[in-house]
Design an enzyme around this catalytic site. Structure first.
Site, PDB file in Angstrom:
ATOM      1  N   HIS A 181      -1.818  -4.511   4.304  1.00 51.67           N
ATOM      2  CA  HIS A 181      -0.965  -5.646   4.663  1.00 51.67           C
ATOM      3  C   HIS A 181      -0.787  -5.772   6.178  1.00 51.67           C
ATOM      4  CE1 HIS A 181      -0.008  -5.753   0.354  1.00 51.67           C
ATOM      5  NE2 HIS A 181      -0.050  -7.043   0.623  1.00 51.67           N
ATOM      6  N   GLU A 433      -4.860 -10.099 -10.151  1.00 49.66           N
ATOM      7  CA  GLU A 433      -5.181  -9.065  -9.157  1.00 49.66           C
ATOM      8  C   GLU A 433      -5.149  -7.668  -9.761  1.00 49.66           C
ATOM      9  OE1 GLU A 433      -2.397  -9.299  -5.879  1.00 49.66           O
ATOM     10  OE2 GLU A 433      -0.724  -9.773  -7.192  1.00 49.66           O
ATOM     11  N   ASP A 457      -6.072  -6.614  -4.076  1.00 55.48           N
ATOM     12  CA  ASP A 457      -5.582  -5.674  -5.080  1.00 55.48           C
ATOM     13  C   ASP A 457      -6.582  -5.487  -6.208  1.00 55.48           C
ATOM     14  OD1 ASP A 457      -3.087  -4.515  -4.361  1.00 55.48           O
ATOM     15  OD2 ASP A 457      -2.217  -6.511  -4.412  1.00 55.48           O
ATOM     16  N   CYS A 504      -7.365 -16.044  -3.151  1.00 51.44           N
ATOM     17  CA  CYS A 504      -6.521 -15.982  -1.952  1.00 51.44           C
ATOM     18  C   CYS A 504      -6.536 -14.589  -1.321  1.00 51.44           C
ATOM     19  CB  CYS A 504      -5.086 -16.411  -2.260  1.00 51.44           C
ATOM     20  SG  CYS A 504      -4.266 -15.361  -3.460  1.00 51.44           S
TER      21      CYS A 504
HETATM   22  C1  PEP Z   1      -4.433  -9.779  -2.984  1.00 49.93           C
HETATM   23  O1  PEP Z   1      -4.061  -8.743  -3.529  1.00 49.93           O
HETATM   24  O2  PEP Z   1      -5.633 -10.101  -2.861  1.00 49.93           O
HETATM   25  C2  PEP Z   1      -3.446 -10.718  -2.432  1.00 49.93           C
HETATM   26  C3  PEP Z   1      -3.802 -11.898  -1.970  1.00 49.93           C
HETATM   27  O3  PEP Z   1      -2.151 -10.290  -2.359  1.00 49.93           O
HETATM   28  P1  PEP Z   1      -1.668  -9.232  -1.223  1.00 49.93           P
HETATM   29  O4  PEP Z   1      -2.804  -9.035  -0.278  1.00 49.93           O
HETATM   30  O5  PEP Z   1      -0.474  -9.799  -0.567  1.00 49.93           O
HETATM   31  O6  PEP Z   1      -1.371  -8.030  -2.046  1.00 49.93           O
HETATM   32 MG    MG Z   2      -1.971  -8.499  -4.021  1.00 50.16          MG
END
Ligand code: PEP
Ligand code: MG
Length: 553
Positions: A181, A433, A457, A504
């Site tokens: 993150h 995910e 994820d 995403c």
């Molecule tokens: C992901 O897991 O791909 C996602 C978009 O959510 P995050 O990266 O915030 O966990």
């Molecule tokens: Mg995620």
């Protein structure tokens, strides 16, 4: 000049002085026992006062009351008494601080609730004091007074979120995965960043020329070397920009309308190109056709209590207004794991009076995070859904979609969909995910209107490779056939059921992989805003059939 290499997570070139974020150092293993508890006690008291002053000096702003509370803990009388006791029994100065803090922390944990949550602050005080007692810089995010490149072993998402983007010229970390993150936040904020730069902490870097596009970190260049690097980087960036713009021009007048880049293949197959954001401030200058992922948890991190109904409504209104009719997909709170909340601990429920305090989760990525946190604290989710419904009402013509993170079953999808629809929200979806959600996509899509695939994820859980673990970067790669096969399975279900499936995760921002995803049938791609021009150009250069061939391969 030494040149090191890492993994680029946000492109760009920048040259600036270095500011290091130090890690906690721990008790000095070689320190002698205290022979003069009175003098040592006085030294520790002075150190704690200096710590309190440095915490307060972090500044004004939304975190002031929290900083004040932390500073007050540093000079708490009960803590000082416990330190004197440790010294009297012969502990050395850093051991006395660590021992007393542990005793005090145990008391706070036993009190539970708000008090138990202060333990994090107490440990912060301990780490700062112990570093000072050893003549080392305090750990934590530094106070910046000029544009600087941050060098750290790694940064927590809350530390990255707290950085001032106006003064953080770049980020270089020794560890950290490309889909952590921290990396994601840096990209969203448009800060050139490179992770996994092995050896950077061993250098005496005081000035860096950071070529974040290629992942190169030039340490302590001479002025002549720095000027050469900057000129070369500027030329390369100009060439790339010209190629991207040439692709847009070749694609015809409709490909960029105003500032917005309309996603399409060369034969006119539309693909929505959306942006990932973490706050309303990031709406400024968005090239995107909408927001494909609003990570709302960043409104909740690093605070003592949840943002209230009005505060949240204001944020969502600001985003919807700035979107000016473009679609905004809001993800409900995805806290837990590496994004813990102070006021709603993910580790375990607050114990009943008299019960033992909960142990921290051994595997937080497999623990109470995402929708699991919302199921434990449904009032958090209800306030958020109410704020979203209010915001949509206050911004006529807005297009608001909502989705829940970390869903694993049709039951969870139904639980969320019912709650969201009860608040009058018409476009309800989930993130896919987890492998369980991908496998159960058919049943899950019965319950909701759309899905968005979180490849970060999904790769972590399919490949059993922690996304925070930089060394496992190759396993977390969304090009892994196992990950792509899962994605393809989900998209096929979406095509059959005529429900839009977007991506995403970071995979969406890779121009070559974007073609593969479009070939599979993905209808929207959402990424950091800085990555949109390259993906836009890549799609404009090939037909849908070519994308489908790439996917088949
Ligand atoms: C992901 O897991 O791909 C996602 C978009 O959510 P995050 O990266 O915030 O966990
Ligand atoms: Mg995620």
């Amino acid at each position: 000049m030494v040149t090191l290499r890492g993994i680029s997570v946000c492109p760009g070139f920048v040259a600036a002085p270095v500011v290091r974020v130090s890690q906690p150092v721990g008790v000095d293993p070689n320190e002698p026992p205290s022979t003069d508890p009175q003098t040592d006690g006085q030294r520790i008291r002075e150190t704690l006062e200096a710590v309190a002053a440095s915490v307060r000096a972090v500044g004004d702003g939304p975190h002031t009351s929290m900083l004040e509370a932390t500073a007050a803990l540093a000079t708490d009388r009960a803590l000082i008494k416990a330190i004197d006791k440790e010294l009297a029994s012969g502990a050395g100065v850093t051991a006395a601080v660590a021992g007393a803090v542990e005793v005090y922390a145990e008391k706070l944990r036993k009190l539970g609730g708000y008090f138990a949550e202060r333990v994090v602050d107490l440990y912060d005080i301990r780490d700062r004091a112990i570093a000072r007692l050893q003549g080392l810089p305090e750990p934590g995010a530094p106070h910046l007074d000029r544009p600087s490149i941050i060098v750290a072993y790694d940064l927590a998402p809350s530390q990255t979120a707290a950085l001032d983007p106006a003064l953080v010229a770049g980020i270089v970390t020794e560890a950290g995965g490309p889909t952590s993150h921290t990396a994601i936040l840096a990209a969203q904020l448009g800060i050139p960043a490179v992770v996994q730069v092995r050896g950077i902490l061993l250098t005496d870097a005081h000035r860096i020329s950071l070529h974040a596009t290629t992942g190169e970190v030039h340490v302590n260049p001479t002025p002549a070397e720095a000027a050469g690097l900057e000129a070369a980087a500027r030329e390369a960036a100009a060439r790339e920009e010209a190629a991207t713009e040439a692709a847009a021009v070749a694609a015809g007048p409709g490909s960029i309308s105003g500032q917005i880049r309309n996603g399409q293949t060369s034969d006119g197959h539309p693909v929505k190109l959306m942006a990932n954001i973490g706050s309303a401030a990031e709406m400024e200058g968005l090239d995107a056709e909408g927001v494909g992922l609003f990570r709302t948890e960043f409104l909740f991190l690093d605070r003592d209590d949840a943002p209230g109904l009005q505060e949240q409504t204001d944020q969502y209104v600001a985003v919807l207004k700035a979107a000016a009719g473009r679609r905004v997909v809001v993800r409900t709170l995805d806290a837990g794991a590496d994004k813990p909340l102070r006021f709603a601990p993910g580790q375990a429920p607050t114990p009943a009076p008299g019960q033992a305090p909960p142990q921290a989760e051994a595997n937080p990525a497999l623990g109470v995070r995402g929708i699991r946190m919302s199921q434990r604290y449904p009032e958090l989710m209800d306030t958020q859904l109410e704020a979203l419904a209010n915001a949509a009402e206050q911004v006529p013509g807005s297009e608001l979609w909502v989705m829940a993170p970390m869903v694993v079953s049709a039951d969870e999808a139904r639980w969320f969909a019912q709650r969201a629809r009860a608040h009058g929200l018409p476009n309800v979806g989930v993130m896919i995910e987890t492998p369980a959600a991908a496998i159960m996509a058919e049943e899950i899509l019965e319950e909701v209107d759309f899905a968005s695939i979180g490849t970060n994820d999904l790769a972590q859980y399919v490949m059993a490779a922690d996304r925070m673990h930089g060394e496992l970067g190759a396993l977390q790669d969304p090009w892994q056939p196992a990950v792509l096969r899962m994605v393809r399975g989900v998209v096929r279900v979406g095509v059959v059921k005529k429900k839009p499936i977007g991506v995403c995760g970071e995979a969406a921002g890779d121009p070559a992989l974007a073609k593969v995803l479009v070939g599979m049938g993905v209808s929207s791609l959402s990424m950091a805003n800085v990555k949109i021009p390259a993906v836009h150009a890549a799609l404009r250069q090939c037909s849908l059939e070519e994308c489908q061939q790439a996917a088949a391969e």
